[in-house]
Motif scaffolding. Structure first.
Motif, PDB file in Angstrom:
ATOM      1  N   ALA B  22       0.840  -1.207   0.000  1.00 27.44           N
ATOM      2  CA  ALA B  22       0.000   0.000   0.000  1.00 27.44           C
ATOM      3  C   ALA B  22       0.874   1.255   0.000  1.00 27.44           C
ATOM      4  O   ALA B  22       0.544   2.251  -0.659  1.00 27.44           O
ATOM      5  CB  ALA B  22      -0.934  -0.002   1.205  1.00 27.44           C
ATOM      6  N   VAL B  23       1.971   1.206   0.736  1.00 28.18           N
ATOM      7  CA  VAL B  23       2.869   2.365   0.761  1.00 28.18           C
ATOM      8  C   VAL B  23       3.460   2.612  -0.626  1.00 28.18           C
ATOM      9  O   VAL B  23       3.456   3.746  -1.134  1.00 28.18           O
ATOM     10  CB  VAL B  23       3.995   2.153   1.800  1.00 28.18           C
ATOM     11  CG1 VAL B  23       5.091   3.213   1.624  1.00 28.18           C
ATOM     12  CG2 VAL B  23       3.442   2.217   3.215  1.00 28.18           C
ATOM     13  N   ASP B  24       3.935   1.557  -1.265  1.00 31.93           N
ATOM     14  CA  ASP B  24       4.530   1.747  -2.601  1.00 31.93           C
ATOM     15  C   ASP B  24       3.488   2.237  -3.604  1.00 31.93           C
ATOM     16  O   ASP B  24       3.770   3.078  -4.460  1.00 31.93           O
ATOM     17  CB  ASP B  24       5.157   0.441  -3.100  1.00 31.93           C
ATOM     18  CG  ASP B  24       6.428   0.106  -2.333  1.00 31.93           C
ATOM     19  OD1 ASP B  24       6.977   1.020  -1.677  1.00 31.93           O
ATOM     20  OD2 ASP B  24       6.870  -1.056  -2.389  1.00 31.93           O
ATOM     21  N   GLU B  25       2.288   1.687  -3.495  1.00 34.79           N
ATOM     22  CA  GLU B  25       1.217   2.117  -4.398  1.00 34.79           C
ATOM     23  C   GLU B  25       0.899   3.600  -4.178  1.00 34.79           C
ATOM     24  O   GLU B  25       0.705   4.363  -5.136  1.00 34.79           O
ATOM     25  CB  GLU B  25      -0.029   1.263  -4.150  1.00 34.79           C
ATOM     26  CG  GLU B  25      -1.128   1.484  -5.159  1.00 34.79           C
ATOM     27  CD  GLU B  25      -2.314   0.534  -4.926  1.00 34.79           C
ATOM     28  OE1 GLU B  25      -2.143  -0.479  -4.230  1.00 34.79           O
ATOM     29  OE2 GLU B  25      -3.389   0.837  -5.449  1.00 34.79           O
ATOM     30  N   ALA B  26       0.886   3.998  -2.908  1.00 34.26           N
ATOM     31  CA  ALA B  26       0.585   5.398  -2.598  1.00 34.26           C
ATOM     32  C   ALA B  26       1.715   6.311  -3.074  1.00 34.26           C
ATOM     33  O   ALA B  26       1.461   7.422  -3.553  1.00 34.26           O
ATOM     34  CB  ALA B  26       0.363   5.572  -1.102  1.00 34.26           C
ATOM     35  N   LEU B  27       2.954   5.853  -2.943  1.00 29.20           N
ATOM     36  CA  LEU B  27       4.081   6.668  -3.423  1.00 29.20           C
ATOM     37  C   LEU B  27       3.954   6.919  -4.928  1.00 29.20           C
ATOM     38  O   LEU B  27       4.221   8.016  -5.411  1.00 29.20           O
ATOM     39  CB  LEU B  27       5.413   5.977  -3.112  1.00 29.20           C
ATOM     40  CG  LEU B  27       5.825   5.947  -1.641  1.00 29.20           C
ATOM     41  CD1 LEU B  27       7.076   5.075  -1.462  1.00 29.20           C
ATOM     42  CD2 LEU B  27       6.092   7.360  -1.125  1.00 29.20           C
ATOM     43  N   LEU B  28       3.542   5.883  -5.657  1.00 29.34           N
ATOM     44  CA  LEU B  28       3.381   6.044  -7.110  1.00 29.34           C
ATOM     45  C   LEU B  28       2.181   6.943  -7.421  1.00 29.34           C
ATOM     46  O   LEU B  28       2.266   7.863  -8.238  1.00 29.34           O
ATOM     47  CB  LEU B  28       3.202   4.673  -7.771  1.00 29.34           C
ATOM     48  CG  LEU B  28       2.981   4.695  -9.281  1.00 29.34           C
ATOM     49  CD1 LEU B  28       4.192   5.274 -10.002  1.00 29.34           C
ATOM     50  CD2 LEU B  28       2.692   3.284  -9.808  1.00 29.34           C
ATOM     51  N   LYS B  29       1.088   6.682  -6.745  1.00 26.36           N
ATOM     52  CA  LYS B  29      -0.145   7.431  -7.018  1.00 26.36           C
ATOM     53  C   LYS B  29       0.037   8.914  -6.733  1.00 26.36           C
ATOM     54  O   LYS B  29      -0.536   9.769  -7.418  1.00 26.36           O
ATOM     55  CB  LYS B  29      -1.283   6.854  -6.158  1.00 26.36           C
ATOM     56  CG  LYS B  29      -2.642   7.447  -6.440  1.00 26.36           C
ATOM     57  CD  LYS B  29      -3.687   6.784  -5.556  1.00 26.36           C
ATOM     58  CE  LYS B  29      -5.040   7.478  -5.703  1.00 26.36           C
ATOM     59  NZ  LYS B  29      -6.015   6.934  -4.740  1.00 26.36           N
ATOM     60  N   ASN B  30       0.805   9.225  -5.706  1.00 23.09           N
ATOM     61  CA  ASN B  30       0.959  10.618  -5.293  1.00 23.09           C
ATOM     62  C   ASN B  30       2.193  11.298  -5.871  1.00 23.09           C
ATOM     63  O   ASN B  30       2.518  12.427  -5.494  1.00 23.09           O
ATOM     64  CB  ASN B  30       0.999  10.697  -3.761  1.00 23.09           C
ATOM     65  CG  ASN B  30      -0.353  10.370  -3.139  1.00 23.09           C
ATOM     66  OD1 ASN B  30      -1.249  11.198  -3.090  1.00 23.09           O
ATOM     67  ND2 ASN B  30      -0.509   9.119  -2.705  1.00 23.09           N
TER      68      ASN B  30
END
Lengths: 130, 269
Positions: B22-30
Protein backbone atom coordinates in the motif's frame (compact mmCIF):
# COMPACT_ATOMS: atom_id res chain seq x y z
CA UNK A 1 -11.90 -3.50 -41.54
CA UNK A 2 -8.68 -2.00 -42.81
CA UNK A 3 -7.21 0.66 -40.56
CA UNK A 4 -4.06 2.53 -41.47
CA UNK A 5 -2.19 4.80 -39.04
CA UNK A 6 -2.65 7.88 -41.21
CA UNK A 7 -6.42 7.75 -40.64
CA UNK A 8 -6.21 7.70 -36.85
CA UNK A 9 -6.29 10.14 -33.97
CA UNK A 10 -3.91 9.67 -31.06
CA UNK A 11 -3.34 10.32 -27.39
CA UNK A 12 0.22 11.26 -26.49
CA UNK A 13 0.24 8.09 -24.39
CA UNK A 14 0.09 6.13 -27.70
CA UNK A 15 -3.53 4.95 -27.87
CA UNK A 16 -5.32 5.48 -31.18
CA UNK A 17 -8.98 5.99 -32.12
CA UNK A 18 -10.60 5.24 -35.45
CA UNK A 19 -14.08 6.39 -36.40
CA UNK A 20 -15.61 5.06 -39.59
CA UNK A 21 -17.40 7.35 -42.02
CA UNK A 22 -20.83 6.29 -40.87
CA UNK A 23 -23.35 7.47 -38.33
CA UNK A 24 -22.67 4.76 -35.76
CA UNK A 25 -20.63 7.03 -33.45
CA UNK A 26 -18.44 4.08 -32.57
CA UNK A 27 -14.71 4.55 -32.04
CA UNK A 28 -12.34 1.62 -32.43
CA UNK A 29 -9.40 1.89 -30.03
CA UNK A 30 -5.95 0.34 -29.92
CA UNK A 31 -2.30 1.09 -29.21
CA UNK A 32 0.20 2.29 -31.79
CA UNK A 33 3.10 0.45 -33.37
CA UNK A 34 5.40 2.77 -31.44
CA UNK A 35 3.81 1.64 -28.16
CA UNK A 36 4.04 -2.02 -29.11
CA UNK A 37 7.74 -1.57 -29.85
CA UNK A 38 8.28 0.18 -26.50
CA UNK A 39 6.44 -2.59 -24.68
CA UNK A 40 8.53 -5.34 -26.33
CA UNK A 41 7.40 -8.86 -25.37
CA UNK A 42 3.73 -8.74 -24.38
CA UNK A 43 2.49 -11.41 -22.01
CA UNK A 44 -0.93 -10.32 -20.74
CA UNK A 45 -3.68 -7.80 -21.35
CA UNK A 46 -6.57 -6.92 -19.03
CA UNK A 47 -9.62 -5.54 -20.82
CA UNK A 48 -12.76 -3.74 -19.61
CA UNK A 49 -16.23 -5.29 -19.70
CA UNK A 50 -18.82 -4.56 -22.34
CA UNK A 51 -21.13 -1.90 -20.93
CA UNK A 52 -18.42 -0.20 -18.89
CA UNK A 53 -18.40 3.57 -19.24
CA UNK A 54 -15.14 5.37 -19.91
CA UNK A 55 -14.03 8.96 -19.67
CA UNK A 56 -11.59 10.40 -22.16
CA UNK A 57 -8.08 10.02 -20.74
CA UNK A 58 -9.11 7.44 -18.15
CA UNK A 59 -7.57 3.99 -17.87
CA UNK A 60 -9.50 1.28 -19.72
CA UNK A 61 -7.09 -1.62 -19.32
CA UNK A 62 -3.57 -2.78 -18.58
CA UNK A 63 -0.93 -4.53 -20.60
CA UNK A 64 1.92 -6.56 -19.13
CA UNK A 65 5.18 -6.91 -20.95
CA UNK A 66 8.00 -9.07 -19.65
CA UNK A 67 9.23 -6.49 -17.17
CA UNK A 68 6.47 -3.92 -16.72
CA UNK A 69 2.76 -3.33 -16.30
CA UNK A 70 1.49 -0.33 -18.26
CA UNK A 71 -1.95 1.30 -18.33
CA UNK A 72 -3.95 1.93 -21.49
CA UNK A 73 -6.02 5.12 -21.69
CA UNK A 74 -9.20 5.80 -23.61
CA UNK A 75 -8.98 8.60 -26.20
CA UNK A 76 -12.75 9.19 -25.98
CA UNK A 77 -15.64 9.09 -23.52
CA UNK A 78 -18.41 6.59 -23.95
CA UNK A 79 -19.59 3.04 -23.36
CA UNK A 80 -17.65 -0.11 -24.25
CA UNK A 81 -19.73 -2.01 -26.83
CA UNK A 82 -17.22 -4.67 -27.92
CA UNK A 83 -13.88 -6.06 -26.78
CA UNK A 84 -11.36 -7.98 -28.84
CA UNK A 85 -11.14 -10.91 -26.42
CA UNK A 86 -9.32 -13.16 -28.90
CA UNK A 87 -6.41 -10.72 -28.90
CA UNK A 88 -5.50 -11.65 -25.31
CA UNK A 89 -4.37 -15.09 -26.47
CA UNK A 90 -2.35 -13.80 -29.40
CA UNK A 91 -0.77 -10.58 -28.21
CA UNK A 92 2.23 -11.23 -30.43
CA UNK A 93 -0.03 -10.37 -33.38
CA UNK A 94 0.11 -6.75 -32.20
CA UNK A 95 3.72 -6.69 -33.39
CA UNK A 96 2.56 -7.63 -36.88
CA UNK A 97 -0.50 -5.40 -37.17
CA UNK A 98 -1.37 -3.12 -34.23
CA UNK A 99 -4.13 -1.45 -36.25
CA UNK A 100 -6.58 -3.58 -38.26
CA UNK A 101 -5.97 -6.92 -36.50
CA UNK A 102 -4.80 -5.34 -33.25
CA UNK A 103 -7.85 -3.33 -32.28
CA UNK A 104 -8.62 -3.66 -28.57
CA UNK A 105 -12.06 -2.21 -27.78
CA UNK A 106 -14.94 -0.41 -29.47
CA UNK A 107 -16.64 2.48 -27.70
CA UNK A 108 -19.96 4.18 -28.41
CA UNK A 109 -18.88 7.79 -28.04
CA UNK A 110 -20.82 10.11 -25.78
CA UNK A 111 -19.02 13.22 -27.02
CA UNK A 112 -17.58 12.87 -30.54
CA UNK A 113 -16.22 16.43 -30.36
CA UNK A 114 -13.44 15.03 -28.16
CA UNK A 115 -11.83 13.64 -31.32
CA UNK A 116 -10.82 17.14 -32.32
CA UNK A 117 -8.59 17.36 -29.26
CA UNK A 118 -6.54 14.30 -30.23
CA UNK A 119 -3.29 14.31 -32.21
CA UNK A 120 -3.41 13.67 -35.93
CA UNK A 121 -0.87 11.34 -37.57
CA UNK A 122 1.62 14.07 -38.37
CA UNK A 123 1.55 15.52 -34.86
CA UNK A 124 1.79 12.05 -33.33
CA UNK A 125 4.75 11.11 -35.52
CA UNK A 126 6.48 14.30 -34.46
CA UNK A 127 5.93 13.45 -30.79
CA UNK A 128 7.36 9.97 -31.23
CA UNK A 129 10.46 11.32 -32.94
CA UNK A 130 11.44 13.39 -29.87
CA UNK B 1 24.44 20.22 -17.53
CA UNK B 2 21.47 18.21 -16.32
CA UNK B 3 19.77 19.86 -13.34
CA UNK B 4 19.50 17.73 -10.25
CA UNK B 5 16.17 16.54 -8.95
CA UNK B 6 15.35 16.00 -5.26
CA UNK B 7 15.55 12.47 -3.94
CA UNK B 8 14.35 10.94 -0.70
CA UNK B 9 15.77 7.74 0.80
CA UNK B 10 13.44 5.94 3.19
CA UNK B 11 14.73 2.99 5.22
CA UNK B 12 11.59 1.47 6.68
CA UNK B 13 11.22 -1.09 9.48
CA UNK B 14 9.67 -4.49 8.62
CA UNK B 15 5.94 -4.32 7.92
CA UNK B 16 3.14 -6.57 6.70
CA UNK B 17 2.70 -7.28 3.01
CA UNK B 18 -0.46 -5.19 2.80
CA UNK B 19 1.20 -2.15 4.32
CA UNK B 20 4.39 -2.50 2.28
CA UNK B 21 2.48 -2.71 -0.98
CA UNK B 22 0.00 0.00 0.00
CA UNK B 23 2.87 2.36 0.76
CA UNK B 24 4.53 1.75 -2.60
CA UNK B 25 1.22 2.12 -4.40
CA UNK B 26 0.58 5.40 -2.60
CA UNK B 27 4.08 6.67 -3.42
CA UNK B 28 3.38 6.04 -7.11
CA UNK B 29 -0.14 7.43 -7.02
CA UNK B 30 0.96 10.62 -5.29
CA UNK B 31 4.08 11.22 -7.38
CA UNK B 32 4.14 14.67 -8.91
CA UNK B 33 6.35 16.00 -11.67
CA UNK B 34 8.06 18.40 -9.27
CA UNK B 35 8.19 15.90 -6.42
CA UNK B 36 11.17 13.84 -5.29
CA UNK B 37 12.45 10.57 -6.61
CA UNK B 38 11.76 8.18 -3.73
CA UNK B 39 13.87 5.15 -2.88
CA UNK B 40 12.49 2.89 -0.18
CA UNK B 41 14.30 -0.13 1.27
CA UNK B 42 12.38 -2.43 3.56
CA UNK B 43 11.73 -5.93 4.88
CA UNK B 44 8.57 -7.87 5.74
CA UNK B 45 7.41 -8.73 9.25
CA UNK B 46 6.86 -12.38 8.36
CA UNK B 47 7.65 -14.57 5.33
CA UNK B 48 5.14 -13.38 2.72
CA UNK B 49 4.39 -14.32 -0.86
CA UNK B 50 3.94 -11.43 -3.26
CA UNK B 51 2.25 -12.17 -6.57
CA UNK B 52 2.98 -10.36 -9.80
CA UNK B 53 0.10 -8.09 -10.79
CA UNK B 54 -1.53 -10.58 -13.17
CA UNK B 55 -0.59 -13.87 -11.52
CA UNK B 56 -3.33 -16.25 -10.42
CA UNK B 57 -3.52 -16.96 -6.70
CA UNK B 58 -4.47 -20.60 -7.33
CA UNK B 59 -1.15 -21.18 -9.06
CA UNK B 60 0.55 -21.21 -5.65
CA UNK B 61 -1.55 -24.17 -4.51
CA UNK B 62 0.64 -26.75 -6.22
CA UNK B 63 3.42 -25.89 -3.78
CA UNK B 64 2.45 -26.69 -0.19
CA UNK B 65 5.17 -24.45 1.23
CA UNK B 66 3.93 -21.45 -0.72
CA UNK B 67 0.24 -22.18 -0.16
CA UNK B 68 0.49 -21.63 3.60
CA UNK B 69 2.19 -18.24 3.40
CA UNK B 70 0.32 -14.97 3.75
CA UNK B 71 0.15 -13.28 0.39
CA UNK B 72 -0.23 -9.92 -1.25
CA UNK B 73 -0.39 -8.69 -4.82
CA UNK B 74 2.16 -6.27 -6.24
CA UNK B 75 1.33 -3.46 -8.65
CA UNK B 76 4.38 -4.48 -10.64
CA UNK B 77 4.47 -7.41 -13.03
CA UNK B 78 6.64 -10.50 -13.14
CA UNK B 79 6.66 -13.67 -11.02
CA UNK B 80 5.94 -14.44 -7.38
CA UNK B 81 8.48 -13.70 -4.66
CA UNK B 82 8.86 -15.07 -1.14
CA UNK B 83 9.95 -12.12 0.97
CA UNK B 84 11.80 -13.79 3.80
CA UNK B 85 15.58 -13.51 4.15
CA UNK B 86 15.81 -10.77 1.56
CA UNK B 87 15.70 -7.01 1.13
CA UNK B 88 13.04 -5.33 -0.97
CA UNK B 89 13.44 -1.96 -2.61
CA UNK B 90 11.05 0.33 -4.42
CA UNK B 91 11.96 3.33 -6.52
CA UNK B 92 9.36 5.82 -7.70
CA UNK B 93 10.37 8.24 -10.44
CA UNK B 94 7.75 10.90 -11.17
CA UNK B 95 6.81 11.34 -14.81
CA UNK B 96 8.63 14.06 -16.61
CA UNK B 97 7.32 15.37 -19.91
CA UNK B 98 9.97 13.57 -21.92
CA UNK B 99 9.39 10.14 -20.40
CA UNK B 100 7.59 7.43 -22.37
CA UNK B 101 4.30 6.15 -21.04
CA UNK B 102 4.45 2.54 -22.18
CA UNK B 103 6.70 -0.36 -21.45
CA UNK B 104 9.68 -0.83 -19.19
CA UNK B 105 12.68 1.41 -18.76
CA UNK B 106 15.55 -0.78 -19.88
CA UNK B 107 18.05 1.92 -18.98
CA UNK B 108 16.83 2.06 -15.39
CA UNK B 109 16.99 -1.72 -14.99
CA UNK B 110 20.42 -1.92 -16.51
CA UNK B 111 22.01 0.98 -14.68
CA UNK B 112 20.74 -0.19 -11.29
CA UNK B 113 21.57 -3.83 -11.85
CA UNK B 114 24.99 -3.06 -13.33
CA UNK B 115 25.75 -0.94 -10.28
CA UNK B 116 24.78 -3.85 -8.02
CA UNK B 117 26.90 -6.21 -10.11
CA UNK B 118 29.92 -3.89 -9.88
CA UNK B 119 29.53 -3.49 -6.13
CA UNK B 120 29.08 -7.24 -5.58
CA UNK B 121 32.14 -7.97 -7.70
CA UNK B 122 34.16 -5.44 -5.71
CA UNK B 123 33.29 -7.49 -2.64
CA UNK B 124 34.40 -10.71 -4.29
CA UNK B 125 31.20 -12.22 -5.64
CA UNK B 126 31.18 -13.49 -9.21
CA UNK B 127 28.09 -11.47 -10.10
CA UNK B 128 26.91 -10.84 -13.65
CA UNK B 129 23.81 -10.05 -15.66
CA UNK B 130 21.84 -13.04 -16.90
CA UNK B 131 21.67 -11.88 -20.55
CA UNK B 132 19.25 -14.76 -21.15
CA UNK B 133 15.50 -14.96 -21.12
CA UNK B 134 12.73 -17.41 -20.23
CA UNK B 135 10.24 -14.88 -21.60
CA UNK B 136 7.02 -16.42 -22.88
CA UNK B 137 4.48 -15.14 -25.34
CA UNK B 138 0.87 -14.73 -24.28
CA UNK B 139 -0.01 -18.08 -25.84
CA UNK B 140 2.60 -20.01 -23.87
CA UNK B 141 2.77 -18.07 -20.62
CA UNK B 142 1.36 -21.01 -18.68
CA UNK B 143 4.79 -22.64 -18.89
CA UNK B 144 6.59 -19.69 -17.30
CA UNK B 145 7.89 -20.57 -13.80
CA UNK B 146 5.64 -19.28 -11.01
CA UNK B 147 8.50 -17.89 -8.95
CA UNK B 148 10.35 -14.79 -10.13
CA UNK B 149 13.69 -16.23 -9.05
CA UNK B 150 13.24 -19.25 -11.33
CA UNK B 151 12.65 -16.98 -14.33
CA UNK B 152 15.40 -15.30 -16.29
CA UNK B 153 15.39 -11.98 -18.07
CA UNK B 154 18.50 -10.38 -19.55
CA UNK B 155 19.06 -7.89 -16.72
CA UNK B 156 18.59 -10.27 -13.78
CA UNK B 157 21.64 -10.59 -11.54
CA UNK B 158 23.20 -14.03 -11.21
CA UNK B 159 25.86 -15.28 -8.80
CA UNK B 160 27.19 -18.72 -9.65
CA UNK B 161 24.15 -19.28 -11.86
CA UNK B 162 21.65 -18.43 -9.11
CA UNK B 163 19.42 -15.40 -9.54
CA UNK B 164 20.10 -13.09 -6.63
CA UNK B 165 18.32 -9.89 -7.71
CA UNK B 166 15.17 -9.53 -9.79
CA UNK B 167 13.15 -6.41 -10.52
CA UNK B 168 9.89 -5.42 -12.18
CA UNK B 169 8.24 -2.15 -13.08
CA UNK B 170 4.89 -0.45 -13.37
CA UNK B 171 4.02 2.69 -15.24
CA UNK B 172 1.16 5.00 -14.35
CA UNK B 173 0.00 8.44 -15.34
CA UNK B 174 2.03 9.79 -12.42
CA UNK B 175 5.33 7.94 -12.70
CA UNK B 176 7.34 4.76 -12.83
CA UNK B 177 7.60 2.27 -9.97
CA UNK B 178 10.42 -0.26 -9.90
CA UNK B 179 10.34 -3.06 -7.36
CA UNK B 180 13.35 -5.25 -6.69
CA UNK B 181 14.23 -8.12 -4.42
CA UNK B 182 17.75 -8.93 -3.20
CA UNK B 183 17.97 -12.50 -1.88
CA UNK B 184 20.38 -12.78 1.04
CA UNK B 185 19.75 -16.31 2.29
CA UNK B 186 17.75 -19.38 1.36
CA UNK B 187 14.19 -19.33 2.71
CA UNK B 188 12.65 -22.49 4.18
CA UNK B 189 9.66 -21.72 1.96
CA UNK B 190 11.76 -21.87 -1.20
CA UNK B 191 14.50 -24.43 -0.57
CA UNK B 192 15.21 -24.54 -4.30
CA UNK B 193 16.42 -20.93 -4.27
CA UNK B 194 19.85 -19.86 -3.16
CA UNK B 195 20.57 -16.48 -1.54
CA UNK B 196 23.73 -14.46 -2.04
CA UNK B 197 25.24 -15.58 1.24
CA UNK B 198 24.49 -19.23 0.42
CA UNK B 199 26.27 -18.90 -2.91
CA UNK B 200 29.70 -19.31 -1.45
CA UNK B 201 30.85 -21.15 -4.56
CA UNK B 202 30.24 -17.89 -6.37
CA UNK B 203 32.90 -16.12 -4.38
CA UNK B 204 35.84 -15.19 -6.59
CA UNK B 205 38.90 -16.84 -5.13
CA UNK B 206 41.47 -14.30 -6.23
CA UNK B 207 42.63 -11.87 -3.62
CA UNK B 208 39.82 -12.84 -1.33
CA UNK B 209 41.63 -11.91 1.84
CA UNK B 210 42.44 -8.45 0.54
CA UNK B 211 38.86 -7.94 -0.46
CA UNK B 212 37.67 -8.96 2.97
CA UNK B 213 40.09 -6.57 4.64
CA UNK B 214 39.22 -3.76 2.28
CA UNK B 215 35.48 -4.11 2.55
CA UNK B 216 33.33 -4.48 5.58
CA UNK B 217 30.79 -6.66 3.76
CA UNK B 218 31.12 -10.40 3.67
CA UNK B 219 28.96 -13.36 4.59
CA UNK B 220 29.04 -12.37 8.26
CA UNK B 221 27.84 -8.82 7.70
CA UNK B 222 24.70 -7.70 9.42
CA UNK B 223 21.41 -6.97 7.68
CA UNK B 224 21.98 -3.27 8.39
CA UNK B 225 25.26 -3.53 6.52
CA UNK B 226 23.53 -5.06 3.51
CA UNK B 227 20.82 -2.40 3.61
CA UNK B 228 23.57 0.19 3.39
CA UNK B 229 25.22 -1.75 0.59
CA UNK B 230 21.94 -1.85 -1.35
CA UNK B 231 21.28 1.85 -0.77
CA UNK B 232 24.70 2.83 -2.08
CA UNK B 233 24.42 0.61 -5.15
CA UNK B 234 20.91 1.86 -6.00
CA UNK B 235 21.96 5.48 -5.63
CA UNK B 236 25.02 4.94 -7.83
CA UNK B 237 22.93 3.15 -10.46
CA UNK B 238 20.20 5.77 -10.51
CA UNK B 239 22.90 8.43 -10.71
CA UNK B 240 23.86 7.15 -14.15
CA UNK B 241 20.34 7.97 -15.40
CA UNK B 242 19.40 10.94 -13.36
CA UNK B 243 21.23 13.51 -11.28
CA UNK B 244 19.59 13.18 -7.87
CA UNK B 245 20.20 15.29 -4.79
CA UNK B 246 19.55 12.68 -2.10
CA UNK B 247 18.56 13.16 1.49
CA UNK B 248 17.44 10.67 4.11
CA UNK B 249 13.90 10.88 5.40
CA UNK B 250 10.69 9.12 6.30
CA UNK B 251 7.23 8.76 4.81
CA UNK B 252 6.25 11.64 7.07
CA UNK B 253 8.36 13.92 4.89
CA UNK B 254 5.91 13.33 2.06
CA UNK B 255 2.96 15.09 3.65
CA UNK B 256 0.70 14.57 0.66
CA UNK B 257 1.01 10.80 0.65
CA UNK B 258 -2.27 9.24 1.63
CA UNK B 259 -1.66 5.53 1.98
CA UNK B 260 -5.39 4.93 2.23
CA UNK B 261 -4.78 1.46 3.51
CA UNK B 262 -7.90 -0.63 3.91
CA UNK B 263 -6.17 -3.86 4.76
CA UNK B 264 -7.54 -5.67 1.75
CA UNK B 265 -7.12 -3.60 -1.39
CA UNK B 266 -3.68 -4.97 -2.15
CA UNK B 267 -5.27 -8.38 -2.60
CA UNK B 268 -7.64 -7.26 -5.30
CA UNK B 269 -6.86 -7.39 -8.97
Amino acid sequence: MSITPEKLRYLNSHEWAYVADDSSGIATIGISAFAVEELTDLVFMALPKVGQTLKAGSEFGEVESVKAVSPMYSPVSGTVVEIHSALVDKLESLSVDPYSEGWIIKVKMSDPSELAGLLDWEAYKKQCSH
Amino acid sequence: MQASVPGLVILDPPESGEINMAVDEALLKNATSDGPVVMRIYQWDQPTLSLGHFQRLEDRDSDALLAKLPWVRRKTGGGAIVHDLELTYSIVIPNRIDQPTKGHSESLYRSIHLSLVENLRSLGWDAKLSESCTCQTSASRESEPFLCFLRRSPVDILVNGDKIVGSAQRRSETGLLQHGSFLLRRSQSTPELCGLLDATAGFISIDQENLRKKNKFDASSTVDGWIDFLRQALQAGLGKNLKVDWRNGTLGDLCSVDVGWTGSHAKQR
